[in-house]
Design a protein around this motif. Structure first.
Motif, mmCIF file in Angstrom:
data_model
loop_
_atom_site.group_PDB
_atom_site.id
_atom_site.type_symbol
_atom_site.label_atom_id
_atom_site.label_comp_id
_atom_site.label_asym_id
_atom_site.label_seq_id
_atom_site.Cartn_x
_atom_site.Cartn_y
_atom_site.Cartn_z
ATOM 1 N N LYS A 131 -29.028 23.179 -90.688
ATOM 2 C CA LYS A 131 -28.180 22.773 -91.813
ATOM 3 C C LYS A 131 -26.737 22.909 -91.365
ATOM 4 O O LYS A 131 -26.425 23.701 -90.481
ATOM 5 C CB LYS A 131 -28.447 23.639 -93.032
ATOM 6 C CG LYS A 131 -29.832 23.440 -93.586
ATOM 7 C CD LYS A 131 -30.048 24.224 -94.845
ATOM 8 C CE LYS A 131 -31.478 23.950 -95.309
ATOM 9 N NZ LYS A 131 -31.802 24.531 -96.555
ATOM 10 N N PHE A 132 -25.863 22.144 -91.979
ATOM 11 C CA PHE A 132 -24.463 22.122 -91.574
ATOM 12 C C PHE A 132 -23.563 22.519 -92.731
ATOM 13 O O PHE A 132 -23.857 22.208 -93.881
ATOM 14 C CB PHE A 132 -24.089 20.726 -91.063
ATOM 15 C CG PHE A 132 -24.948 20.284 -89.920
ATOM 16 C CD1 PHE A 132 -24.656 20.671 -88.623
ATOM 17 C CD2 PHE A 132 -26.079 19.515 -90.137
ATOM 18 C CE1 PHE A 132 -25.450 20.299 -87.563
ATOM 19 C CE2 PHE A 132 -26.887 19.128 -89.086
ATOM 20 C CZ PHE A 132 -26.574 19.521 -87.800
ATOM 21 N N LYS A 133 -22.453 23.180 -92.408
ATOM 22 C CA LYS A 133 -21.554 23.656 -93.459
ATOM 23 C C LYS A 133 -20.811 22.512 -94.141
ATOM 24 O O LYS A 133 -20.429 22.612 -95.297
ATOM 25 C CB LYS A 133 -20.580 24.707 -92.932
ATOM 26 C CG LYS A 133 -19.576 24.198 -91.921
ATOM 27 C CD LYS A 133 -18.622 25.293 -91.483
ATOM 28 C CE LYS A 133 -17.582 24.712 -90.549
ATOM 29 N NZ LYS A 133 -16.580 25.680 -90.158
ATOM 30 N N ASP A 134 -20.590 21.396 -93.396
ATOM 31 C CA ASP A 134 -19.936 20.225 -93.982
ATOM 32 C C ASP A 134 -20.257 18.981 -93.143
ATOM 33 O O ASP A 134 -20.872 19.077 -92.085
ATOM 34 C CB ASP A 134 -18.422 20.443 -94.111
ATOM 35 C CG ASP A 134 -17.732 20.733 -92.783
ATOM 36 O OD1 ASP A 134 -18.075 20.094 -91.770
ATOM 37 O OD2 ASP A 134 -16.846 21.611 -92.754
ATOM 38 N N GLN A 135 -19.838 17.841 -93.643
ATOM 39 C CA GLN A 135 -20.159 16.570 -92.984
ATOM 40 C C GLN A 135 -19.442 16.395 -91.641
ATOM 41 O O GLN A 135 -19.973 15.767 -90.735
ATOM 42 C CB GLN A 135 -19.841 15.383 -93.906
ATOM 43 C CG GLN A 135 -20.806 15.260 -95.075
ATOM 44 C CD GLN A 135 -22.241 15.085 -94.606
ATOM 45 O OE1 GLN A 135 -22.542 14.268 -93.741
ATOM 46 N NE2 GLN A 135 -23.145 15.871 -95.165
ATOM 47 N N ARG A 136 -18.252 16.973 -91.501
ATOM 48 C CA ARG A 136 -17.552 16.876 -90.212
ATOM 49 C C ARG A 136 -18.293 17.656 -89.130
ATOM 50 O O ARG A 136 -18.415 17.201 -88.003
ATOM 51 C CB ARG A 136 -16.111 17.349 -90.349
ATOM 52 C CG ARG A 136 -15.224 16.326 -91.027
ATOM 53 C CD ARG A 136 -13.747 16.682 -90.871
ATOM 54 N NE ARG A 136 -12.923 15.638 -91.429
ATOM 55 C CZ ARG A 136 -12.361 15.688 -92.631
ATOM 56 N NH1 ARG A 136 -12.541 16.742 -93.403
ATOM 57 N NH2 ARG A 136 -11.632 14.692 -93.061
ATOM 58 N N SER A 137 -18.785 18.832 -89.481
ATOM 59 C CA SER A 137 -19.563 19.624 -88.526
ATOM 60 C C SER A 137 -20.830 18.870 -88.131
ATOM 61 O O SER A 137 -21.209 18.830 -86.963
ATOM 62 C CB SER A 137 -19.949 20.977 -89.127
ATOM 63 O OG SER A 137 -18.811 21.740 -89.409
ATOM 64 N N LYS A 138 -21.466 18.287 -89.117
ATOM 65 C CA LYS A 138 -22.689 17.524 -88.860
ATOM 66 C C LYS A 138 -22.382 16.320 -87.959
ATOM 67 O O LYS A 138 -23.101 16.065 -86.990
ATOM 68 C CB LYS A 138 -23.303 17.055 -90.176
ATOM 69 C CG LYS A 138 -24.593 16.288 -90.003
ATOM 70 C CD LYS A 138 -25.178 15.878 -91.352
ATOM 71 C CE LYS A 138 -26.473 15.105 -91.160
ATOM 72 N NZ LYS A 138 -27.073 14.722 -92.449
ATOM 73 N N ALA A 139 -21.308 15.614 -88.262
ATOM 74 C CA ALA A 139 -20.941 14.439 -87.461
ATOM 75 C C ALA A 139 -20.620 14.830 -86.025
ATOM 76 O O ALA A 139 -21.032 14.162 -85.077
ATOM 77 C CB ALA A 139 -19.751 13.715 -88.096
ATOM 78 N N PHE A 140 -19.880 15.927 -85.877
ATOM 79 C CA PHE A 140 -19.509 16.389 -84.537
ATOM 80 C C PHE A 140 -20.757 16.695 -83.698
ATOM 81 O O PHE A 140 -20.895 16.228 -82.568
ATOM 82 C CB PHE A 140 -18.610 17.625 -84.633
ATOM 83 C CG PHE A 140 -18.221 18.187 -83.298
ATOM 84 C CD1 PHE A 140 -17.271 17.546 -82.515
ATOM 85 C CD2 PHE A 140 -18.810 19.345 -82.813
ATOM 86 C CE1 PHE A 140 -16.922 18.051 -81.265
ATOM 87 C CE2 PHE A 140 -18.467 19.863 -81.574
ATOM 88 C CZ PHE A 140 -17.519 19.208 -80.796
ATOM 89 N N LEU A 141 -21.665 17.476 -84.253
ATOM 90 C CA LEU A 141 -22.892 17.807 -83.517
ATOM 91 C C LEU A 141 -23.760 16.573 -83.298
ATOM 92 O O LEU A 141 -24.419 16.441 -82.265
ATOM 93 C CB LEU A 141 -23.672 18.896 -84.242
ATOM 94 C CG LEU A 141 -23.157 20.291 -83.954
ATOM 95 C CD1 LEU A 141 -23.822 21.316 -84.834
ATOM 96 C CD2 LEU A 141 -23.348 20.655 -82.495
ATOM 97 N N ASN A 142 -23.736 15.658 -84.254
ATOM 98 C CA ASN A 142 -24.513 14.418 -84.108
ATOM 99 C C ASN A 142 -23.980 13.582 -82.943
ATOM 100 O O ASN A 142 -24.760 13.010 -82.172
ATOM 101 C CB ASN A 142 -24.474 13.625 -85.420
ATOM 102 C CG ASN A 142 -25.638 12.674 -85.556
ATOM 103 O OD1 ASN A 142 -26.337 12.379 -84.600
ATOM 104 N ND2 ASN A 142 -25.840 12.192 -86.763
#
Length: 146
Positions: A11-22
């Motif tokens: 799970k990701f703390k926010d969409q930017r973190s998710k996008a970065f890891l993606n």
């Protein structure tokens, strides 16, 4: 369609973190697919990049220029070129006027290999799930990040 949250069970703390890891996860996935594809030709993705640059140059080019044009900057360009030289895919020689300058060029065998790769690389088609418009949007977003 993949979902990074499910793929890495996180799970990701926010969409930017998710996008970065993606982005990082997808870049690694693409790299793995490329390595697998080029292995059958006896070259690496970085060596393919060098050959493409030399073909595009149309004439012998300074090693430094090749380094500057590489998509993936590699500190081991000399070693990559040594391997291409051993396979007779490139030629290399020092400048007569300045021994510090080294020129490289692609051989006929190198051009033939690129021709073979060009006919098969569309099979790799890693962006096949994107429409042309989606591919443009993705490219524009990646440019915006940089």
């Amino acid at each position: 369609m993949g979902d990074i949250s499910k793929d890495i069970n996180s799970k990701f703390k926010d969409q930017r973190s998710k996008a970065f890891l993606n982005i990082k996860y997808t870049a690694n996935w693409i790299n793995s697919k490329e390595v697998e594809f080029f292995k059958s030709y006896g070259i690496s993705p970085q060596q393919y990049n060098i050959l493409r640059i030399l073909r595009g140059a149309g004439t012998e080019t300074k090693v430094q220029v090749v380094k500057e044009r590489m998509v993936e900057r590699a500190p081991n360009v000399t070693r990559l070129m040594d391997k291409l030289l051993e396979k007779n895919l490139i030629v290399r020689h020092r400048c007569d006027k300045d021994r510090r300058v080294v020129f490289v060029g692609i051989t006929d065998e190198g051009l033939l290999l690129l021709s073979e790769v060009d006919t098969q690389i569309s099979d790799l088609n890693l962006l096949k799930n994107l429409s042309k418009e989606e591919a443009k949007v993705l490219s524009d977003l990646l440019d915006k990040i940089r």
